[in-house]
Design a protein around this motif. Structure first.
Motif, mmCIF file in Angstrom:
data_model
loop_
_atom_site.group_PDB
_atom_site.id
_atom_site.type_symbol
_atom_site.label_atom_id
_atom_site.label_comp_id
_atom_site.label_asym_id
_atom_site.label_seq_id
_atom_site.Cartn_x
_atom_site.Cartn_y
_atom_site.Cartn_z
ATOM 1 N N TRP A 109 -83.770 16.444 27.572
ATOM 2 C CA TRP A 109 -84.192 15.209 26.929
ATOM 3 C C TRP A 109 -85.364 15.477 25.990
ATOM 4 O O TRP A 109 -85.398 14.986 24.851
ATOM 5 C CB TRP A 109 -84.577 14.160 27.968
ATOM 6 C CG TRP A 109 -85.371 13.029 27.397
ATOM 7 C CD1 TRP A 109 -86.689 12.747 27.592
ATOM 8 C CD2 TRP A 109 -84.892 12.022 26.484
ATOM 9 N NE1 TRP A 109 -87.062 11.635 26.888
ATOM 10 C CE2 TRP A 109 -85.973 11.165 26.189
ATOM 11 C CE3 TRP A 109 -83.664 11.766 25.896
ATOM 12 C CZ2 TRP A 109 -85.868 10.083 25.339
ATOM 13 C CZ3 TRP A 109 -83.560 10.676 25.032
ATOM 14 C CH2 TRP A 109 -84.646 9.855 24.779
ATOM 15 N N MET A 110 -86.335 16.273 26.438
ATOM 16 C CA MET A 110 -87.482 16.578 25.576
ATOM 17 C C MET A 110 -87.050 17.340 24.337
ATOM 18 O O MET A 110 -87.568 17.124 23.240
ATOM 19 C CB MET A 110 -88.532 17.369 26.361
ATOM 20 C CG MET A 110 -89.322 16.523 27.348
ATOM 21 S SD MET A 110 -90.694 17.422 28.092
ATOM 22 C CE MET A 110 -89.841 18.297 29.392
ATOM 23 N N ARG A 111 -86.082 18.241 24.496
ATOM 24 C CA ARG A 111 -85.587 18.989 23.338
ATOM 25 C C ARG A 111 -84.813 18.085 22.380
ATOM 26 O O ARG A 111 -84.645 18.421 21.212
ATOM 27 C CB ARG A 111 -84.688 20.136 23.799
ATOM 28 C CG ARG A 111 -85.397 21.186 24.642
ATOM 29 C CD ARG A 111 -84.488 22.379 24.883
ATOM 30 N NE ARG A 111 -85.045 23.280 25.879
ATOM 31 C CZ ARG A 111 -84.587 23.392 27.123
ATOM 32 N NH1 ARG A 111 -83.527 22.676 27.500
ATOM 33 N NH2 ARG A 111 -85.138 24.218 27.978
ATOM 34 N N GLY A 112 -84.332 16.956 22.871
ATOM 35 C CA GLY A 112 -83.538 16.054 22.042
ATOM 36 C C GLY A 112 -84.337 15.240 21.047
ATOM 37 O O GLY A 112 -83.763 14.584 20.176
ATOM 38 N N GLY A 113 -85.652 15.247 21.166
ATOM 39 C CA GLY A 113 -86.491 14.599 20.167
ATOM 40 C C GLY A 113 -86.875 13.162 20.442
ATOM 41 O O GLY A 113 -87.779 12.619 19.804
ATOM 42 N N GLY A 114 -86.174 12.486 21.377
ATOM 43 C CA GLY A 114 -86.525 11.114 21.712
ATOM 44 C C GLY A 114 -86.087 10.108 20.656
ATOM 45 O O GLY A 114 -85.418 10.439 19.674
ATOM 46 N N TYR A 115 -86.455 8.856 20.875
ATOM 47 C CA TYR A 115 -86.072 7.763 19.979
ATOM 48 C C TYR A 115 -87.101 7.576 18.868
ATOM 49 O O TYR A 115 -88.307 7.670 19.105
ATOM 50 C CB TYR A 115 -85.932 6.459 20.761
ATOM 51 C CG TYR A 115 -84.696 6.410 21.616
ATOM 52 C CD1 TYR A 115 -83.470 6.020 21.073
ATOM 53 C CD2 TYR A 115 -84.738 6.776 22.956
ATOM 54 C CE1 TYR A 115 -82.325 5.987 21.851
ATOM 55 C CE2 TYR A 115 -83.597 6.748 23.747
ATOM 56 C CZ TYR A 115 -82.397 6.354 23.185
ATOM 57 O OH TYR A 115 -81.261 6.331 23.956
ATOM 58 N N SER A 116 -86.609 7.311 17.650
ATOM 59 C CA SER A 116 -87.461 6.973 16.507
ATOM 60 C C SER A 116 -86.896 5.705 15.886
ATOM 61 O O SER A 116 -86.065 5.752 14.969
ATOM 62 C CB SER A 116 -87.486 8.126 15.491
ATOM 63 O OG SER A 116 -88.096 9.271 16.046
ATOM 64 N N LEU A 117 -87.336 4.573 16.402
ATOM 65 C CA LEU A 117 -86.726 3.290 16.051
ATOM 66 C C LEU A 117 -87.691 2.291 15.414
ATOM 67 O O LEU A 117 -87.270 1.194 15.033
ATOM 68 C CB LEU A 117 -86.119 2.648 17.306
ATOM 69 C CG LEU A 117 -84.950 3.376 17.965
ATOM 70 C CD1 LEU A 117 -84.655 2.766 19.335
ATOM 71 C CD2 LEU A 117 -83.720 3.320 17.079
ATOM 72 N N SER A 118 -88.950 2.636 15.304
ATOM 73 C CA SER A 118 -89.941 1.637 14.900
ATOM 74 C C SER A 118 -89.619 0.996 13.551
ATOM 75 O O SER A 118 -89.922 -0.181 13.327
ATOM 76 C CB SER A 118 -91.334 2.263 14.864
ATOM 77 O OG SER A 118 -91.384 3.310 13.907
ATOM 78 N N LYS A 119 -88.982 1.755 12.652
ATOM 79 C CA LYS A 119 -88.669 1.228 11.323
ATOM 80 C C LYS A 119 -87.275 0.612 11.250
ATOM 81 O O LYS A 119 -86.856 0.158 10.183
ATOM 82 C CB LYS A 119 -88.805 2.344 10.290
ATOM 83 C CG LYS A 119 -90.230 2.881 10.168
ATOM 84 C CD LYS A 119 -90.337 4.000 9.143
ATOM 85 C CE LYS A 119 -91.768 4.523 9.047
ATOM 86 N NZ LYS A 119 -91.880 5.641 8.067
ATOM 87 N N ARG A 120 -86.546 0.620 12.384
ATOM 88 C CA ARG A 120 -85.174 0.096 12.371
ATOM 89 C C ARG A 120 -85.010 -1.146 13.250
ATOM 90 O O ARG A 120 -83.921 -1.706 13.326
ATOM 91 C CB ARG A 120 -84.197 1.189 12.841
ATOM 92 C CG ARG A 120 -84.197 2.451 12.000
ATOM 93 C CD ARG A 120 -82.992 3.306 12.347
ATOM 94 N NE ARG A 120 -81.744 2.625 11.988
ATOM 95 C CZ ARG A 120 -80.541 3.011 12.425
ATOM 96 N NH1 ARG A 120 -80.431 4.051 13.242
ATOM 97 N NH2 ARG A 120 -79.451 2.335 12.052
ATOM 98 N N ILE A 121 -86.050 -1.557 13.906
ATOM 99 C CA ILE A 121 -85.938 -2.682 14.834
ATOM 100 C C ILE A 121 -85.445 -3.940 14.126
ATOM 101 O O ILE A 121 -84.666 -4.724 14.679
ATOM 102 C CB ILE A 121 -87.288 -2.928 15.538
ATOM 103 C CG1 ILE A 121 -87.620 -1.727 16.439
ATOM 104 C CG2 ILE A 121 -87.260 -4.213 16.356
ATOM 105 C CD1 ILE A 121 -89.000 -1.765 17.045
ATOM 106 N N SER A 122 -85.852 -4.121 12.884
ATOM 107 C CA SER A 122 -85.442 -5.314 12.132
ATOM 108 C C SER A 122 -83.948 -5.319 11.810
ATOM 109 O O SER A 122 -83.414 -6.336 11.360
ATOM 110 C CB SER A 122 -86.241 -5.419 10.833
ATOM 111 O OG SER A 122 -86.031 -4.262 10.021
ATOM 112 N N GLU A 123 -83.263 -4.182 12.045
ATOM 113 C CA GLU A 123 -81.820 -4.113 11.795
ATOM 114 C C GLU A 123 -81.008 -4.763 12.914
ATOM 115 O O GLU A 123 -79.793 -4.937 12.780
ATOM 116 C CB GLU A 123 -81.379 -2.658 11.625
ATOM 117 C CG GLU A 123 -81.984 -1.950 10.433
ATOM 118 C CD GLU A 123 -81.548 -0.498 10.352
ATOM 119 O OE1 GLU A 123 -80.385 -0.201 10.730
ATOM 120 O OE2 GLU A 123 -82.365 0.351 9.934
ATOM 121 N N VAL A 124 -81.647 -5.083 14.012
ATOM 122 C CA VAL A 124 -80.930 -5.718 15.121
ATOM 123 C C VAL A 124 -80.386 -7.066 14.645
ATOM 124 O O VAL A 124 -81.139 -7.908 14.136
ATOM 125 C CB VAL A 124 -81.858 -5.917 16.341
ATOM 126 C CG1 VAL A 124 -81.153 -6.740 17.412
ATOM 127 C CG2 VAL A 124 -82.280 -4.571 16.900
#
Length: 645
Positions: free
Chosen positions: A569-584
């Protein structure tokens, strides 16, 4: 007999530059580990482990080693018979890395040189045979056994002790204890097995180590070997060579052992927790006979404590029921009706039997792993779901899928699932799922990575194969990031979304070097960290921060692939969603504890601002976990939200 002297020469420090280099290297390592720990927290580590710690009762180090009762795997009644204990296989529990095998080989070589005997057995079996041969066949005295091991430790340590002493004696004891404890699980795992950071006997957090089940004691079953070839020489090594006190306290009932750094050990003759007689059924006692007092400092036989070797042998043995504090606990300490045969085969049964909360036991005995075919693996992912889904019985009801956060499990939803069935069973079908990498989910073939893409596609594959109609996804803590990512990428599968004290504004997971991953995960698995997380997670700490919560939250961490999956999981880089939340673009309910001390309350307002079609409801008198602390209130709000869709 006298032991041959074979210690390698250990150079003295000749300049301050050597000390400075060591200090810099050690400090850098410590900073990296602390950075890893902080990064874990930034990805809601605290919220993900909210069920595990316990602070309602004071932490007690020593005879019970942070447990209020003897683990069920070592409880016996009047008769110990076949099938009455459930032990995780040694192959699964004591996994040896290349470092472990290399270190064990060197350690055995030095033991052979010190004892003059080389066993034909391989690996750890050979080490046990060499230790036993020295004590039993050569009749080495306790002093000779202790000195032999002390020389081995001095030799294998090489030039490190003077460097350690030069640095550690110049910094505060708590910091020195923390650094030493941090590296212990990695360095000494080859001898004792899995361990993690712990509190010390005098209750200093993160400055000790707890060995889950000492391999040497568990497999030899001999108090004399434990005391004279491990406890005393190791304590002497730290005191005499490292210049730093350390106390080892083995628990002969459970095979756990606690190490307290910066604590002077209690003299053996004054230590009430070390039984004076030999353990009942000790294999060495049979061979030593009347020489036992001379060879292993035992005061005869007849201890109420039973040798682990005898208990694990599967033979029917009569054991007298004792009433003293040192006796083995009677096997009525588990919840009523708890039979380990009732659990699915992937559950660590010996730990599950200790859990008291009825709602959790209900899930443990009714959920299972179902195969989910995914595009990134040639074999299905075995996926824990509760209850087992059946799309043919859904009718008009809407499926509501609960997603937990980092390093948690479906057990997190043990209170909310029955509440929803009670108040909204006519319109909702609630389910909780473990996605690959966390909880009890497992892949049948090795995977190179377990990141956000794998989790998303695992959930989508589950939806296509078992749900088959638009669902409401409910993400708690980092499960909120999973829900947002899924809703953005697979809106066809989502009817509505619920965010419960969710985390999605902190982007990414740093990937530290391998050795620091191990150290960071040892911190993650440690009880002190889970205690801190628990204090922060609840509003009503006295009611919910229980010892039972520790057992529930840690259950999945005993699976053999727990550490491997977290590394991926750590090698996978994690979630980067802060700039995409408005796309919901689905109706969203934001449920937020008004006393959330993990993420605070500003984050809830941010979600309300950034998600167009959203509603924010504050959960009164609630911390970070409304589904656990205010289950009834939460269930009612979920029902109202579902009715509005």
């Amino acid at each position: 007999m006298k032991n041959p002297s074979f210690a390698l020469p250990r150079p003295r420090l000749r300049s301050k530059s050597g000390i400075s280099s060591f200090v810099l290297a050690f400090a850098a390592a410590g900073l990296v580990v602390l950075a890893v720990s902080l990064q874990f927290k930034s990805n809601t580590l605290m919220s993900s482990v909210m069920q595990r710690p316990s602070v309602a009762q004071p932490v007690r180090i020593g005879h019970r080693h942070l447990r209020s009762e003897i683990p069920s795997r070592f409880r016996v009644g009047a008769t110990v018979g076949k099938g009455q204990t459930s032990i995780q296989s040694e192959e699964d529990f004591y996994k040896e890395s290349w470092f472990d095998k290399t270190a064990l080989g060197l350690f055995r070589y030095l033991v052979q040189k010190g004892t003059g005997y080389k066993s034909n057995l391989k690996g750890y079996e050979g080490l046990k045979d060499e230790a036993k041969q020295y004590m039993v066949d050569q009749r080495a005295s306790p002093e000779e056994q202790q000195q032999m091991v002390l020389e081995v430790l001095k030799t294998i340590a090489g030039p490190f002790p003077p460097l350690y002493k030069a640095f550690m004696t110049r910094i505060p004891t708590p910091l020195a204890s923390f650094f030493t404890a941090l590296f212990t699980p990695t360095v000494f795992g080859f001898l004792v097995g899995p361990s993690a950071l712990n509190s010390t006997r005098d209750l200093r957090p993160f400055q000790g180590v707890r060995v889950e089940r000492c391999r040497f004691l568990y497999e030899t079953g001999c108090k004399g070997l434990c005391v004279n070839m491990c406890k005393i020489p190791t304590q002497r090594f730290f005191e005499e060579e490292m210049g730093f006190p350390m106390e080892m306290r083995p628990n002969f009932e459970t095979c756990e052992c606690t190490l307290s750094y910066g604590v002077a050990p209690i003299p053996l003759e004054q230590d009430s927790e070390v039984p004076k007689p030999c353990l009942t059924g000790c294999p060495s006692l049979t061979e030593l006979g009347n020489d036992s007092p001379l060879i292993c400092n035992a005061q005869g036989a007849g201890s109420p404590m039973v040798s682990p070797v005898l208990m694990m042998s599967g033979n029917d043995v009569e054991v007298p029921i004792q009433t003293s504090e040192q006796s083995i606990g009677i096997s009525n300490g588990s919840p009523p009706g708890n039979n380990n045969s009732e659990y699915p085969n992937f559950i660590p049964k010996e730990y599950a039997m200790e859990i008291e909360e009825e709602a959790c036991q209900d899930i443990l005995k009714t959920f299972d792993r179902i195969p989910v075919s995914v595009p990134f693996s040639d074999k299905p992912i075995l996926t824990p779901v509760t209850p087992i889904p059946n799309p043919n019985t859904l009718g008009e009801r809407t499926p509501m899928i609960f997603l937990h956060g980092f390093d948690s499990s479906v057990l997190e939803f043990r209170r909310i699932l029955p509440k929803i069935r009670e108040v909204a069973g006519d319109i909702l079908e609630p389910e909780a799922i473990d996605l690959l990498g966390w909880g009890f989910a497992t892949a049948e073939t090795p995977l190179s990575a377990i990141g956000p893409v794998e989790k998303r596609e695992h959930l989508y594959a589950y939806w296509k194969q078992y749900v088959k109609k638009p669902m409401i996804i409910c993400g708690a803590s980092l499960g909120g990031a999973i829900a947002i990512d899924f809703a953005i990428n697979h809106p066809d599968a989502v009817k509505g979304m619920v965010l419960m004290d969710a985390q999605a504004y902190i982007d990414g997971v740093q990937t530290p070097p391998e050795i620091f991953m191990d150290l960071g995960l040892n911190v993650l698995k440690s009880r002190p960290l889970r205690q801190i997380a628990n204090v922060q997670s609840y509003c009503d700490r006295d009611k919910y921060a229980t010892e039972d919560a520790v057992r529930i939250g840690m259950l999945h961490t005993y699976l053999p692939n727990w550490k491997e999956y977290n590394k991926k999981w750590m090698r996978g880089g994690g979630y980067s969603l802060s700039k995409r939340i408005s796309e919901v673009d689905v109706p969203t309910l934001i449920l937020w504890g008004d006393q959330d001390n993990i993420l605070g309350t500003d984050v809830a307002e941010n979600f309300k601002r950034d998600i167009p079609n959203s509603e924010l409801i504050w959960v009164p008198q609630c911390g970070h976990v409304p589904h656990l602390e205010q289950a009834e209130f939460t269930a009612e709000k979920l029902k109202a939200f579902a009715s509005s869709l």
